[in-house]
Design a protein around this motif. Structure first.
Motif, PDB file in Angstrom:
ATOM      1  N   ALA A  47       0.829  -1.197   0.000  1.00  0.00           N
ATOM      2  CA  ALA A  47       0.000   0.000   0.000  1.00  0.00           C
ATOM      3  C   ALA A  47       0.865   1.250   0.000  1.00  0.00           C
ATOM      4  CB  ALA A  47      -0.911   0.001   1.231  1.00  0.00           C
ATOM      5  N   LEU A  48       0.469   2.233  -0.800  1.00  0.00           N
ATOM      6  CA  LEU A  48       1.108   3.541  -0.776  1.00  0.00           C
ATOM      7  C   LEU A  48       0.326   4.420   0.192  1.00  0.00           C
ATOM      8  CD1 LEU A  48       3.236   5.497  -1.881  1.00  0.00           C
ATOM      9  CD2 LEU A  48       1.606   6.118  -3.683  1.00  0.00           C
ATOM     10  N   SER A  49       0.887   4.632   1.371  1.00  0.00           N
ATOM     11  CA  SER A  49       0.250   5.445   2.397  1.00  0.00           C
ATOM     12  C   SER A  49       1.039   6.750   2.542  1.00  0.00           C
ATOM     13  CB  SER A  49       0.182   4.657   3.711  1.00  0.00           C
ATOM     14  OG  SER A  49      -0.510   5.361   4.706  1.00  0.00           O
ATOM     15  N   ALA A  50       1.210   7.262   3.759  1.00  0.00           N
ATOM     16  CA  ALA A  50       1.945   8.512   3.965  1.00  0.00           C
ATOM     17  C   ALA A  50       2.474   8.578   5.376  1.00  0.00           C
ATOM     18  CB  ALA A  50       1.057   9.720   3.682  1.00  0.00           C
ATOM     19  N   ILE A  51       3.534   9.347   5.564  1.00  0.00           N
ATOM     20  CA  ILE A  51       4.194   9.410   6.858  1.00  0.00           C
ATOM     21  C   ILE A  51       3.297  10.043   7.919  1.00  0.00           C
ATOM     22  CG2 ILE A  51       5.300  11.691   6.655  1.00  0.00           C
ATOM     23  CD1 ILE A  51       7.923  10.134   7.613  1.00  0.00           C
ATOM     24  N   ASN A  52       2.346  10.881   7.493  1.00  0.00           N
ATOM     25  CA  ASN A  52       1.448  11.538   8.448  1.00  0.00           C
ATOM     26  C   ASN A  52       0.081  10.869   8.513  1.00  0.00           C
ATOM     27  OD1 ASN A  52       0.548  12.296   5.936  1.00  0.00           O
ATOM     28  ND2 ASN A  52       0.234  14.453   6.451  1.00  0.00           N
ATOM     29  N   ARG A  55      -5.108  14.357   1.233  1.00  0.00           N
ATOM     30  CA  ARG A  55      -6.467  13.829   1.306  1.00  0.00           C
ATOM     31  C   ARG A  55      -7.410  14.614   0.410  1.00  0.00           C
ATOM     32  NH1 ARG A  55      -8.290   9.893   4.382  1.00  0.00           N
ATOM     33  NH2 ARG A  55     -10.530   9.921   4.352  1.00  0.00           N
ATOM     34  N   PHE A  56      -7.116  15.894   0.283  1.00  0.00           N
ATOM     35  CA  PHE A  56      -7.973  16.753  -0.524  1.00  0.00           C
ATOM     36  C   PHE A  56      -7.582  16.731  -1.998  1.00  0.00           C
ATOM     37  CE2 PHE A  56      -7.908  18.323   3.836  1.00  0.00           C
ATOM     38  CZ  PHE A  56      -9.260  18.221   4.137  1.00  0.00           C
ATOM     39  N   ARG A  57      -6.625  15.860  -2.334  1.00  0.00           N
ATOM     40  CA  ARG A  57      -6.283  15.585  -3.725  1.00  0.00           C
ATOM     41  C   ARG A  57      -6.681  14.167  -4.114  1.00  0.00           C
ATOM     42  NH1 ARG A  57      -5.220  19.373  -7.151  1.00  0.00           N
ATOM     43  NH2 ARG A  57      -3.449  18.341  -8.130  1.00  0.00           N
ATOM     44  N   GLY A  58      -7.368  13.476  -3.196  1.00  0.00           N
ATOM     45  CA  GLY A  58      -7.892  12.152  -3.513  1.00  0.00           C
ATOM     46  C   GLY A  58      -7.207  10.995  -2.832  1.00  0.00           C
ATOM     47  N   ASP A  59      -6.120  11.233  -2.086  1.00  0.00           N
ATOM     48  CA  ASP A  59      -5.444  10.135  -1.387  1.00  0.00           C
ATOM     49  C   ASP A  59      -6.281   9.675  -0.203  1.00  0.00           C
ATOM     50  OD1 ASP A  59      -3.375  10.369  -3.147  1.00  0.00           O
ATOM     51  OD2 ASP A  59      -2.008  11.382  -1.756  1.00  0.00           O
ATOM     52  N   ARG A  60      -6.283   8.374   0.038  1.00  0.00           N
ATOM     53  CA  ARG A  60      -6.939   7.790   1.201  1.00  0.00           C
ATOM     54  C   ARG A  60      -5.901   6.919   1.908  1.00  0.00           C
ATOM     55  NH1 ARG A  60      -9.499  11.412   0.360  1.00  0.00           N
ATOM     56  NH2 ARG A  60     -11.738  11.632   0.008  1.00  0.00           N
ATOM     57  N   ASN A  61      -4.913   7.612   2.476  1.00  0.00           N
ATOM     58  CA  ASN A  61      -3.749   6.927   3.036  1.00  0.00           C
ATOM     59  C   ASN A  61      -4.113   6.030   4.212  1.00  0.00           C
ATOM     60  OD1 ASN A  61      -1.941   8.234   1.212  1.00  0.00           O
ATOM     61  ND2 ASN A  61      -2.090  10.079   2.464  1.00  0.00           N
ATOM     62  N   ARG A  62      -4.950   6.521   5.091  1.00  0.00           N
ATOM     63  CA  ARG A  62      -5.329   5.711   6.252  1.00  0.00           C
ATOM     64  C   ARG A  62      -6.129   4.494   5.828  1.00  0.00           C
ATOM     65  NH1 ARG A  62      -7.775   8.861  11.255  1.00  0.00           N
ATOM     66  NH2 ARG A  62      -5.713   9.817  10.981  1.00  0.00           N
ATOM     67  N   GLU A  63      -7.066   4.707   4.900  1.00  0.00           N
ATOM     68  CA  GLU A  63      -7.922   3.604   4.468  1.00  0.00           C
ATOM     69  C   GLU A  63      -7.141   2.521   3.734  1.00  0.00           C
ATOM     70  OE1 GLU A  63     -10.601   7.292   4.515  1.00  0.00           O
ATOM     71  OE2 GLU A  63      -8.484   6.793   4.228  1.00  0.00           O
ATOM     72  N   VAL A  64      -6.226   2.924   2.839  1.00  0.00           N
ATOM     73  CA  VAL A  64      -5.499   1.914   2.070  1.00  0.00           C
ATOM     74  C   VAL A  64      -4.606   1.093   2.987  1.00  0.00           C
ATOM     75  CG1 VAL A  64      -3.480   3.322   1.400  1.00  0.00           C
ATOM     76  CG2 VAL A  64      -4.297   1.501  -0.109  1.00  0.00           C
ATOM     77  N   GLU A  65      -4.013   1.734   3.992  1.00  0.00           N
ATOM     78  CA  GLU A  65      -3.181   0.981   4.935  1.00  0.00           C
ATOM     79  C   GLU A  65      -4.040   0.027   5.768  1.00  0.00           C
ATOM     80  OE1 GLU A  65      -0.884   2.286   8.842  1.00  0.00           O
ATOM     81  OE2 GLU A  65       0.301   2.743   7.041  1.00  0.00           O
ATOM     82  N   GLN A  66      -5.152   0.517   6.257  1.00  0.00           N
ATOM     83  CA  GLN A  66      -6.020  -0.326   7.080  1.00  0.00           C
ATOM     84  C   GLN A  66      -6.562  -1.514   6.291  1.00  0.00           C
ATOM     85  OE1 GLN A  66      -8.918   2.521   8.495  1.00  0.00           O
ATOM     86  NE2 GLN A  66      -7.745   2.979  10.346  1.00  0.00           N
ATOM     87  N   LEU A  67      -6.924  -1.279   5.043  1.00  0.00           N
ATOM     88  CA  LEU A  67      -7.439  -2.365   4.215  1.00  0.00           C
ATOM     89  C   LEU A  67      -6.357  -3.406   3.936  1.00  0.00           C
ATOM     90  CD1 LEU A  67      -9.615  -0.299   1.756  1.00  0.00           C
ATOM     91  CD2 LEU A  67     -10.458  -2.139   3.244  1.00  0.00           C
ATOM     92  N   ALA A  68      -5.137  -2.956   3.680  1.00  0.00           N
ATOM     93  CA  ALA A  68      -4.049  -3.903   3.433  1.00  0.00           C
ATOM     94  C   ALA A  68      -3.749  -4.721   4.679  1.00  0.00           C
ATOM     95  CB  ALA A  68      -2.801  -3.155   2.963  1.00  0.00           C
ATOM     96  N   VAL A  69      -3.644  -4.032   5.819  1.00  0.00           N
ATOM     97  CA  VAL A  69      -3.331  -4.718   7.076  1.00  0.00           C
ATOM     98  C   VAL A  69      -4.430  -5.715   7.437  1.00  0.00           C
ATOM     99  CG1 VAL A  69      -3.000  -4.394   9.563  1.00  0.00           C
ATOM    100  CG2 VAL A  69      -1.886  -2.842   7.941  1.00  0.00           C
ATOM    101  N   GLY A  70      -5.662  -5.341   7.201  1.00  0.00           N
ATOM    102  CA  GLY A  70      -6.777  -6.203   7.577  1.00  0.00           C
ATOM    103  C   GLY A  70      -7.189  -7.203   6.526  1.00  0.00           C
ATOM    104  N   SER A  71      -6.442  -7.289   5.439  1.00  0.00           N
ATOM    105  CA  SER A  71      -6.844  -8.145   4.316  1.00  0.00           C
ATOM    106  C   SER A  71      -6.663  -9.628   4.570  1.00  0.00           C
ATOM    107  CB  SER A  71      -6.034  -7.761   3.073  1.00  0.00           C
ATOM    108  OG  SER A  71      -4.652  -8.091   3.253  1.00  0.00           O
ATOM    109  N   GLY A  72      -5.796  -9.978   5.531  1.00  0.00           N
ATOM    110  CA  GLY A  72      -5.463 -11.381   5.723  1.00  0.00           C
ATOM    111  C   GLY A  72      -4.362 -11.851   4.800  1.00  0.00           C
TER     112      GLY A  72
END
Length: 278
Positions: free
Chosen positions: A87-92, A103-120
């Motif tokens: 996942a491409l997330s962000a340091i913040n 986030r206001f340019r379309g990034d969903r850094n928290r969501e993509v990390e959470q989805l990857a971590v929780g994917s199994g």
């Protein structure tokens, strides 16, 4: 090994595709503009993520590119037998959203990390800091027009990272298991204030550039004029405010992973002078 790269024509995706091909991987590049993407064989270029996932072993997740389909894509990865997500997330990513301008340019850094971590699935989350190209987007027009760059907080700092270095780390994450289960913070080699960043650009261009600190409302209007939007300007200003008295974090993860120092901002500007000269 077949690897899917979403956001393949982006600042990280394009060098990532090149790195993976050079390493001998089979690459499927997903882009909204396959006819103009410019990739050559053996890269498979597709505009459908679903089609690209069939038979793939690993996927690079770019949340901006995937948009509202992000969660569905991760679910489909599980269904078709993908074994690894990077996942491409962000340091913040853990900061309040009001201090996450991307986030206001379309990034969903928290969501993509959470989805990857929780994917199994096996996962890696890359947490880069501010991209080097961002400064061209924010400042190039001013530099082409004159010798003064106006913006918030002259003493605020960042440790910009060059996108090809992010891509190089992403390639390692996709091709090996050494980073599995890690959230990897990635920065450039040095924290630099806005004043220092503009000075570096000036040195490379052979010009005496200056950074002028302006009020928050003027910053907001400037970002509106650039098409970034007021919310982006507010979040960018709030993010920088955190570093006025405390220099931006510098990590050494990229160097440890790649076995070399990450590229400096000065090197990047030297290689992309045309962005500032037109």
């Amino acid at each position: 090994m077949t690897i899917v790269v979403t956001g393949a024509t982006g600042n990280v995706g394009r060098p990532l595709v090149a790195d993976l091909v050079a390493a001998g991987a089979r690459v499927r590049a997903v882009t909204r503009t396959p006819n103009t993407a410019g990739f050559r064989s053996p890269v498979e270029v597709l505009d459908s993520v679903g089609e690209a996932l069939r038979g793939a072993s690993a996927v690079f997740l770019n949340s901006r590119a995937l948009g509202e389909t992000l969660a569905d894509v991760v679910a489909e990865c599980r269904r078709v037998g993908v074994t690894k997500l990077v996942a491409l997330s962000a340091i913040n990513v853990d900061d309040d959203f009001s201090r996450q301008p991307s986030r206001f340019r379309g990034d969903r850094n928290r969501e993509v990390e959470q989805l990857a971590v929780g994917s199994g699935l096996a996962w890696v989350s890359l947490r880069p800091t501010v991209f080097a190209t961002n400064f061209a987007g924010m400042w190039a027009a001013q530099i082409r027009a004159g010798d003064v760059v106006a913006g918030p907080y002259a003493a605020a700092s960042t440790a910009p990272i060059v996108e090809s270095d992010i891509a190089a780390v992403a390639a390692r994450a996709l091709l090996s298991d050494e980073l599995v289960g890690q959230r990897v913070p990635l920065t450039g080699p040095q924290a630099l204030t806005n004043t220092q960043l503009v000075g570096i650009i000036g040195t490379v261009l052979g010009r005496r550039l200056q950074y002028r600190e302006i009020p928050a409302e003027a910053v907001r209007q400037r970002f509106i004029d650039l098409g970034f939007g007021a919310e982006f300007g507010d979040a960018y200003t709030a993010m920088l405010a955190e570093t006025v008295d405390h220099p931006a974090l510098v990590t050494h993860d990229a160097e440890k992973i790649l076995g070399r120092a990450p590229q400096s901002f000065a090197q990047w500007v030297s290689e992309h002078r045309d962005l500032y000269t037109g």
